[in-house]
Design a protein around this motif. Structure first.
Motif, short mmCIF file in Angstrom:
data_model
loop_
_atom_site.label_atom_id
_atom_site.label_comp_id
_atom_site.label_asym_id
_atom_site.label_seq_id
_atom_site.Cartn_x
_atom_site.Cartn_y
_atom_site.Cartn_z
N THR A 274 14.50 54.54 53.67
CA THR A 274 13.59 53.45 53.20
C THR A 274 13.35 53.59 51.71
O THR A 274 13.85 54.37 51.18
CB THR A 274 12.19 53.50 54.01
OG1 THR A 274 11.53 54.59 53.38
CG2 THR A 274 12.30 53.67 55.50
N GLU A 275 12.57 52.76 51.19
CA GLU A 275 12.26 52.47 49.63
C GLU A 275 11.42 53.77 49.51
O GLU A 275 11.56 54.18 48.14
CB GLU A 275 11.22 51.35 49.54
CG GLU A 275 12.11 50.09 49.54
CD GLU A 275 11.32 48.67 48.92
OE1 GLU A 275 10.06 49.03 48.92
OE2 GLU A 275 11.77 47.65 48.76
N ASP A 276 10.91 54.37 50.54
CA ASP A 276 10.02 55.42 50.10
C ASP A 276 10.66 56.86 50.41
O ASP A 276 10.14 57.81 50.09
CB ASP A 276 8.72 55.53 51.09
CG ASP A 276 7.85 54.20 50.93
OD1 ASP A 276 7.74 54.13 49.65
OD2 ASP A 276 7.28 53.85 51.61
N GLY A 277 11.92 56.77 50.89
CA GLY A 277 12.71 57.79 51.23
C GLY A 277 13.07 58.17 52.61
O GLY A 277 13.00 57.13 53.36
N PRO A 278 13.66 59.33 52.97
CA PRO A 278 14.15 59.49 54.33
C PRO A 278 12.91 59.50 55.29
O PRO A 278 11.96 60.37 55.17
CB PRO A 278 14.88 60.81 54.43
CG PRO A 278 14.19 61.53 53.28
CD PRO A 278 13.87 60.59 52.25
N SER A 279 13.12 58.71 56.62
CA SER A 279 11.85 58.85 57.57
C SER A 279 12.98 59.06 59.05
O SER A 279 13.78 58.53 58.98
CB SER A 279 11.52 57.59 57.69
OG SER A 279 10.46 57.42 58.76
#
Length: 427
Positions: A274-279
């Motif tokens: 995601t835009e925030d990194g890995p999920s």
């Protein structure tokens, strides 16, 4: 080493192909195996659900290592019974296999250890699950809690679709696996598959891939076990791998050890970048299928040595090296898949297809009937190719696909499309 490989699919054929190349191997058995695996080892009639029979076979044949391919025997505790009989096994115990066997267990682990994942709720009845859907809105994700052969996940674009998916779970469509439901926030981003070999304490990064779950081109239609894959996944940059290890994999290994269920085997993280990194979307406790079919051709090192290192707790002193080339696999599936596949149809042209340079064909759902290779499952063949990039690997794979004579089979024609677009754009 004498090795027993459990399983009969394309993943197990790829593992057999790689294990057979090891100078450490003395003899490979596969239970039950398939016609492709039979080229690399001896296929034996052995039911993995009969743990006592597996143990007896290992003792009679002096097996040095059991490699469990599919998830169901691991969730059912086959590794536990082998370990109790002092038989080394590559694969987690039943307690550790809960990471795949219960999506709710994994979500609770993420919550406890601060592992990034989609917001969620768990339900044991349809009415409360539907109330939650209506309070959150769509799009939203509905998952059967237990094992459902890749088919127990619904990405619902409307509340009505989500409620119908909830009814499917509680109606028994997925058997006991649907007795509980996990409802998740819908995440935006790009999916990737990330693998690690684990020895209970150490996780060794073991490649990346991207698969195509939807049955139709353009990622349309119902989810399947996977219609194709490629490796490496461009979205998994070195910095993204480092973050995934630090934020997701290492806390998971620490948490499982603290719970008294140290994880040994291969840990497969399904990720959303995601835009925030890995999920974390989900964990699997075995190699992906068809991701394994693109990892094995790229692996430079001895797979059997790495598996033994995991079993012996030596991964801190080991590494895995990869070929620079990309690999891509196209799944040929039987008419009717992912519903009721048409079985017993004749397949020809494999020798011609395998004649394409850099191509390996892994059998996923085949049997031999009176000397004729026939389809015996939903996903039937994995046509895998190497290339200097994904575009070249894709072109080689589809040239091989077009040489296979199987009118009742079908495939997606757009495997690797994200990477191909990146390569065409020079990004």
């Amino acid at each position: 080493m004498k090795v027993l490989l459990i399983g009969s699919g394309g993943r197990e054929h790829a593992l057999a192909w790689k294990i057979a190349a090891s100078p450490m191997l003395e003899k490979l058995y596969a239970a039950p195996g398939n016609p492709g695996i039979a080229h690399h080892g001896e296929c034996v009639s052995l039911d993995a659900r009969d743990h006592a029979a597996v143990v007896d076979f290992c003792r009679e044949r002096a097996i040095d290592l059991v490699v469990v391919g599919p998830e169901a025997p691991l969730v059912a505790g086959l590794a536990d019974d082998l370990l109790a009989a002092d038989i080394p096994v590559f694969g987690p115990t039943a307690d550790a296999a809960r990471l795949e066997g219960s999506k709710g267990f994994t979500k609770d682990l993420c919550s406890r250890y601060g592992i990034p994942t989609a917001a969620y709720a768990r339900f044991a009845d349809a009415s409360h699950a539907k109330d939650y859907v209506r309070s959150i809105g769509a799009p939203i994700v509905v998952k059967a809690d237990g094992l459902a052969a890749g088919k127990g996940v619904l990405i619902a674009m409307t509340e009505e679709e989500a409620c119908a998916g909830i009814d499917d779970c509680f109606s028994g469509l997925y058997g006991a696996s649907g007795a509980q439901v996990v409802i998740e926030e819908f995440l935006q981003g790009e999916e990737a598959s990330f693998f690690c070999l684990c020895d209970g304490k150490t996780a060794l990064p073991f490649g990346t891939a991207q698969d195509h779950k939807r049955v139709g081109e353009g990622d349309t239609g119902p989810n399947t076990g996977g219609m194709g894959a490629y490796s490496p996944a461009p979205v998994m940059s070195a910095s993204m791998v480092e973050r995934t290890m630090r934020e997701i994999i290492e806390p998971t290994l620490k948490g499982m050890a603290e719970m008294g269920a140290p994880f040994t085997g291969v840990l497969y993280a399904g990720l959303m970048i995601t835009e925030d990194g890995p999920s974390l979307i989900e964990y699997n406790v075995r190699f992906g299928d068809p991701e394994c079919q693109v990892l094995m051709p790229r692996l430079k090192d001895d797979l059997l040595a790495l598996m033994k290192g995991a079993v012996d707790g030596q991964l801190a002193h080991m590494s895995a090296r990869w070929r620079d080339e990309a690999a891509l696999t196209v799944v040929l599936a039987a008419e009717g898949y992912p519903g009721t596949p048409k079985k017993g149809t004749a397949i020809g042209g494999l020798d011609a297809a395998a004649g394409e340079g850099g191509v390996e064909i892994f059998h996923a759902g085949t049997v031999t009937n009176d000397g004729q290779l026939v389809a015996n499952g939903g996903r039937v063949l994995n046509v895998t190719a190497l290339g200097v990039n994904v575009t070249e690997a894709r072109d080689a794979a589809y040239r091989a696909v077009d040489r296979i004579d199987w009118p009742e089979g079908f495939c997606r024609r757009d495997i690797g499309w994200r990477a191909v677009e990146r390569e065409a754009a020079g990004t």
